[in-house]
Design a protein around this motif. Sequence first.
Motif, PDB file in Angstrom:
ATOM      1  N   ASN A  26       7.398   4.764  -8.051  1.00 35.34           N
ATOM      2  CA  ASN A  26       5.939   4.766  -8.155  1.00 35.34           C
ATOM      3  C   ASN A  26       5.488   5.934  -9.042  1.00 35.34           C
ATOM      4  O   ASN A  26       5.667   7.100  -8.668  1.00 35.34           O
ATOM      5  CB  ASN A  26       5.318   4.893  -6.760  1.00 35.34           C
ATOM      6  CG  ASN A  26       3.812   4.686  -6.765  1.00 35.34           C
ATOM      7  OD1 ASN A  26       3.108   5.145  -7.655  1.00 35.34           O
ATOM      8  ND2 ASN A  26       3.308   3.989  -5.763  1.00 35.34           N
ATOM      9  N   GLU A  28       2.742   7.221  -9.516  1.00 30.39           N
ATOM     10  CA  GLU A  28       1.659   8.028  -8.956  1.00 30.39           C
ATOM     11  C   GLU A  28       2.150   8.999  -7.900  1.00 30.39           C
ATOM     12  O   GLU A  28       1.343   9.664  -7.249  1.00 30.39           O
ATOM     13  CB  GLU A  28       0.587   7.108  -8.367  1.00 30.39           C
ATOM     14  CG  GLU A  28      -0.070   6.207  -9.395  1.00 30.39           C
ATOM     15  CD  GLU A  28      -1.299   5.511  -8.853  1.00 30.39           C
ATOM     16  OE1 GLU A  28      -2.286   6.208  -8.570  1.00 30.39           O
ATOM     17  OE2 GLU A  28      -1.259   4.282  -8.700  1.00 30.39           O
ATOM     18  N   GLU A 301       6.864  -1.605  -1.129  1.00 31.53           N
ATOM     19  CA  GLU A 301       6.169  -1.131  -2.326  1.00 31.53           C
ATOM     20  C   GLU A 301       4.657  -1.111  -2.089  1.00 31.53           C
ATOM     21  O   GLU A 301       3.962  -0.148  -2.458  1.00 31.53           O
ATOM     22  CB  GLU A 301       6.495  -2.040  -3.512  1.00 31.53           C
ATOM     23  CG  GLU A 301       7.967  -2.164  -3.844  1.00 31.53           C
ATOM     24  CD  GLU A 301       8.452  -1.063  -4.786  1.00 31.53           C
ATOM     25  OE1 GLU A 301       7.614  -0.251  -5.203  1.00 31.53           O
ATOM     26  OE2 GLU A 301       9.666  -1.049  -5.081  1.00 31.53           O
ATOM     27  N   ALA A 305       2.198   2.235  -2.044  1.00 30.86           N
ATOM     28  CA  ALA A 305       1.010   2.312  -2.903  1.00 30.86           C
ATOM     29  C   ALA A 305      -0.247   2.515  -2.060  1.00 30.86           C
ATOM     30  O   ALA A 305      -1.155   3.264  -2.450  1.00 30.86           O
ATOM     31  CB  ALA A 305       0.893   1.040  -3.742  1.00 30.86           C
TER      32      ALA A 305
END
Length: 351
Positions: A26, A28, A301, A305
């Motif tokens: 990820n 982020e 996932e 997120a």
Amino acid sequence: MGTPVRIAFIGAGIMGRHHLAVAERNPEIEIAGVAEFNPETRETLAAKGIPTFVDHKHMLAAVKPDGVVISTPNAYHAPAAIDCVEAGAVPLIEKPVADTLDAGLRLRDALKGTDLPALVGHHRRHNPIIAAAAAHVQAGGLGRVLALNGMWLRRKPDEYYKEAWKTDPALGGGTLLINAIHDVDSLRAICGEIDTVQAMTSSVSRGFAVEDTAAVLLRFESGALGTFVISDNVVAPWCWEMTSQEDPRFAWQPEDCYVICGTEGSLSVPTLETWTNSPNGGRDATFIRRKLYHVEAESMELQMAHFVRVIRREEPPLVGVNSALGTLAATLAVSLSAKRGTAIRIADLLA
């Protein structure tokens, strides 16, 4: 994309490494550090440039993460989460939220008076299959739900139990808190709150101090009645992992593990097949078989997120501590009912 959030990890066992791998993919997320007892695991992570620690409190003080993923043995979930709250870091607590209700309630109390959210890792809630099933039921697609059946039936290999905590009731071991709690949460997500649990358990096949098999009767607040059976020592494919294709480590079988039946139709999960007939559901009416639409996505996932957005305060936790306590109470009620030989009301446990 904003500034990456800094996430640390407490525990790097099987689930901890899974969460870590998801986070590494990820963009982020910045990996702030990992706390893990196993020196070989720490060495492997350090070789990748990840700061590692033996003590999670030392890690929290040293790296000051925005969020922390907790993947320890069950008995340490709530204490580690409280440490994170006291350090000002948002926790993602691997299920169960705690191994006992007292521990879970202490975590709930620790969150009071703070502005910190906490996410509990009932990752199936993020799976589009569960979301589609829940939306269909809650929209009245089955009419009034009256009956349901759930199954978690497969054989775990003997080497699975080399980790001693998995057979220790004091550490949250046993197939109820490790496996059944996922299904209890999924059934709550689809069919609503559970009112009463009555159950029998057995440990005769493996002989451990924890159960390997349980049969459960459920009464939901809606009035629906359900059954759930679980065993981790039978040769069978009827469990979420083998039927949902959620986890590639499990061979897929095109079967179902839940069947939910209402006055206007029935639904099988995870195939998402619906059955209706008309005009009145009689024995000579024609059945219509359809599949609900969903877009496949990887639930871990999606959960990670979502955790980023929870840390940023962009949305509330999909599964907060209060909701997770409802799932924990219903799961612990199975053992309590088996021990007492009586039905257990969930509200009484949470009073």
